[in-house]
Design a protein around this motif. Sequence first.
Motif, PDB file in Angstrom:
ATOM      1  N   GLY A   1     -23.904 -29.982 -42.607  1.00 25.79           N
ATOM      2  CA  GLY A   1     -23.059 -28.821 -42.856  1.00 25.79           C
ATOM      3  C   GLY A   1     -22.712 -28.105 -41.576  1.00 25.79           C
ATOM      4  O   GLY A   1     -22.352 -28.729 -40.581  1.00 25.79           O
ATOM      5  N   SER A   2     -22.844 -26.789 -41.577  1.00 19.04           N
ATOM      6  CA  SER A   2     -22.497 -26.033 -40.375  1.00 19.04           C
ATOM      7  C   SER A   2     -23.758 -25.535 -39.672  1.00 19.04           C
ATOM      8  O   SER A   2     -23.751 -24.487 -39.054  1.00 19.04           O
ATOM      9  CB  SER A   2     -21.593 -24.865 -40.738  1.00 19.04           C
ATOM     10  N   THR A   3     -24.864 -26.283 -39.813  1.00 18.30           N
ATOM     11  CA  THR A   3     -26.088 -25.886 -39.127  1.00 18.30           C
ATOM     12  C   THR A   3     -26.579 -27.032 -38.259  1.00 18.30           C
ATOM     13  O   THR A   3     -26.122 -28.167 -38.376  1.00 18.30           O
ATOM     14  CB  THR A   3     -27.212 -25.538 -40.120  1.00 18.30           C
TER      15      THR A   3
ATOM     16  N   ASP B   1     -36.401 -22.439 -43.822  1.00 18.30           N
ATOM     17  CA  ASP B   1     -37.845 -22.534 -43.721  1.00 18.30           C
ATOM     18  C   ASP B   1     -38.224 -23.957 -43.304  1.00 18.30           C
ATOM     19  O   ASP B   1     -37.527 -24.896 -43.622  1.00 18.30           O
ATOM     20  CB  ASP B   1     -38.392 -22.233 -45.120  1.00 18.30           C
ATOM     21  N   ASP B   2     -39.354 -24.108 -42.599  1.00 19.78           N
ATOM     22  CA  ASP B   2     -39.786 -25.451 -42.210  1.00 19.78           C
ATOM     23  C   ASP B   2     -40.026 -26.322 -43.427  1.00 19.78           C
ATOM     24  O   ASP B   2     -39.616 -27.476 -43.486  1.00 19.78           O
ATOM     25  CB  ASP B   2     -41.086 -25.374 -41.398  1.00 19.78           C
ATOM     26  N   LEU B   3     -40.706 -25.725 -44.439  1.00 17.81           N
ATOM     27  CA  LEU B   3     -41.018 -26.466 -45.658  1.00 17.81           C
ATOM     28  C   LEU B   3     -39.727 -26.854 -46.364  1.00 17.81           C
ATOM     29  O   LEU B   3     -39.569 -27.965 -46.859  1.00 17.81           O
ATOM     30  CB  LEU B   3     -41.891 -25.601 -46.569  1.00 17.81           C
ATOM     31  N   GLN B   4     -38.789 -25.893 -46.375  1.00 21.11           N
ATOM     32  CA  GLN B   4     -37.495 -26.141 -47.001  1.00 21.11           C
ATOM     33  C   GLN B   4     -36.798 -27.327 -46.317  1.00 21.11           C
ATOM     34  O   GLN B   4     -36.274 -28.213 -46.978  1.00 21.11           O
ATOM     35  CB  GLN B   4     -36.640 -24.875 -46.871  1.00 21.11           C
TER      36      GLN B   4
ATOM     37  N   ARG C   1     -28.787 -10.352 -37.397  1.00 20.08           N
ATOM     38  CA  ARG C   1     -27.992 -11.538 -37.079  1.00 20.08           C
ATOM     39  C   ARG C   1     -28.580 -12.806 -37.641  1.00 20.08           C
ATOM     40  O   ARG C   1     -29.680 -13.206 -37.300  1.00 20.08           O
ATOM     41  CB  ARG C   1     -27.843 -11.676 -35.570  1.00 20.08           C
ATOM     42  N   GLY C   2     -27.838 -13.422 -38.509  1.00 15.30           N
ATOM     43  CA  GLY C   2     -28.210 -14.744 -38.979  1.00 15.30           C
ATOM     44  C   GLY C   2     -27.544 -15.760 -38.089  1.00 15.30           C
ATOM     45  O   GLY C   2     -26.983 -15.424 -37.057  1.00 15.30           O
TER      46      GLY C   2
ATOM     47  N   GLU D   1     -29.495 -21.995 -37.696  1.00 10.56           N
ATOM     48  CA  GLU D   1     -29.419 -21.137 -38.871  1.00 10.56           C
ATOM     49  C   GLU D   1     -30.151 -19.827 -38.646  1.00 10.56           C
ATOM     50  O   GLU D   1     -29.708 -18.769 -39.034  1.00 10.56           O
ATOM     51  CB  GLU D   1     -30.045 -21.876 -40.051  1.00 10.56           C
ATOM     52  N   LYS D   2     -31.319 -19.943 -38.001  1.00 12.43           N
ATOM     53  CA  LYS D   2     -32.113 -18.745 -37.752  1.00 12.43           C
ATOM     54  C   LYS D   2     -31.873 -18.195 -36.355  1.00 12.43           C
ATOM     55  O   LYS D   2     -32.434 -17.166 -36.008  1.00 12.43           O
ATOM     56  CB  LYS D   2     -33.608 -19.079 -37.925  1.00 12.43           C
TER      57      LYS D   2
END
Lengths: 284, 352
Positions: B116-118, B84-87, A61-62, B135-136
């Motif tokens: 966006g959608s996050t 990612d945190d860095l991302q 699941r993402g 996202e995660k």
Amino acid sequence: MSAAEVSVRRRRGSFGRLFASEVHLVFGRRRNQVGLLVLFGLVTMLGVALKVSAMRHPGDRGGDLFSLVAGNGVFLGFAGLTIEIALFLPLAVSVLAGDAVAGEANLGTLRYLLVAPVGRGRLLVVKACALGVGALTGAVLVALAGVLVGVLLFGAGPLITLSGSQIGLGDGLLRLLLAALYVAVGLAALGMIGLFISTLTEQPIAATVATAMVSTLLWILDAVPQLDWLHPWLLVDRWSAFIDLLRDPVFTDRMVTGLWVDIAYGAVFLFAAWLRFRVKDITS
Amino acid sequence: MSTGRNAVGRRWVWMVAAGALAVAGFTGLSVRSAVAEPVLPPLTPAELLAKVAQAQPAGFSATFEQRSDLGLPSVSGIGGSEGDDLQTALSMLTGNHTIRVWLAGPDHARVALVDGSTETAAIRNGDQLWLWSSEKQQARHATIKAGEKPATTPMSPTEAVQRLLAAVEPSTDVTTSGTGMVAGRPVYQLVLTPKDHASLVGQVRISVDATEFVPLAARVVADDGSDALSVAATSVDFTRPADSIFAFTPPPGAEVTQLKPPAGASEHPAKDGTKPTVVGSGWTTVAVTKFDVSKADQTASALLKSLPEVSGSWGHGRLLSTTLVNAVITDDGRVAVGSVTPERLYAALATR
């Protein structure tokens, strides 16, 4: 009852009749019915694809919208709007807009419409309203298809918002309805661009293609990061902001600005269509 | 069809008319935001800063727009996987972002990045700290001991300005320059100008709300006059947000991890035992540190190869140039970074 009142009532009555007949005409066309079926079918396809993928990789699941569908079918409504807002819904509105004026001119029925004691301005407003109804039908149908197919395949329950909180099913469905309404306003604004283009030509296919091209061009411009100064002015820039309804508390800033942009585009192009239609030579 | 050349010509006239109307309509819309400068009682920088320091808003909710134009290439795809945190940190340096902020007293805060959608959020509710990534579908939790402030807590704007000013006073001209409007509220403009002209920072402009004395906007103007970084409120409401805003319960299905105490946060710089050498002070500080080019992954080394080569008495290397920061990566494994002209970097490298 004074004569003026009678005439007002008569005018309203004629508007209603004209509007009803226009809507009847729009929904009666076989290609439009097939178009609605296509919109429904796409959501079904998306739902089945997600179901197959969820069965193959259970537990994988993402957090994007499509992964959330696996946990709750109602999200399929939002996912459906997301995939259809870029091409299929604008295409559907383009078809309706092409038929609105250019189609009638092409068939030679426009002059008969104008023979009836109806002002050109009012006829155009009727056409615009019918386009609005078409846009609304398309957006609501996609949302509805999402709920039907989604709940059938994945079941329903409380929704997890993007903010990590949970909202009840009723609240979730209400938010989905608001999302569909928001999308419909944007599509109706595109419909006004289409209506304007439709008054420029007597070839419905030309008007349809041109309108679809305008929407596609706007999407492409919106995706080019080097043009980010232009993005706030593009009609489609905030169309996807309906996703903000899935935040808790709901984030309205982008949608409110988006509605203003929609209304501005709609008003400008409806006015331009009226300027053009007022003096258009009906030659065939 | 009897449409001749004339009719075709007329169509274009209508197209142009519609275009002109659209432009006129939008100009009308944007004029709404361009209001004349409000008239406010004049304040010296010291008076304004004192008011900012004393400001104790009961709470507020606001939306901020962050814009960066550092002349950096888009970094999506560099520095690890999406989310990612860095991302996240890198992506903050390019493009535009929308941030929602809620604040109620010193220990209730929520900051959410809503792109966006996050949604990526940090929520502090008393001694509870939650970091959420939609996202995660991941929630990270930490408990804060009373009186202790972890580095990860979102800093209030008031605090941020106070810290900034304490640090820059000796090297900076601090002035108040007129008034303005931010998010529909009158603001004072505080302008910080570096005294050293080698700095790439031309000015830092901070807009302070004229009634609540909370900073509502900050702009970093590069020395070429362009806006390099800016954060500005687009809407703000000075009523205390409801307590439910700060309550966070991880949703079912989300991955929940416990964060170690903040001591673990310093693992990154200490990892390979290199400590940067600092040359200069204030705005024109240059940090020189070791960097093994051979250890860089493929994307990074490809990126490095695309940078222009520079050389001098200090050696040979490549220059990464942005509107606010310059960096030289030398072939002998050193990096000099600073918000200064490349010449200052070469000088710092030459001093060893």
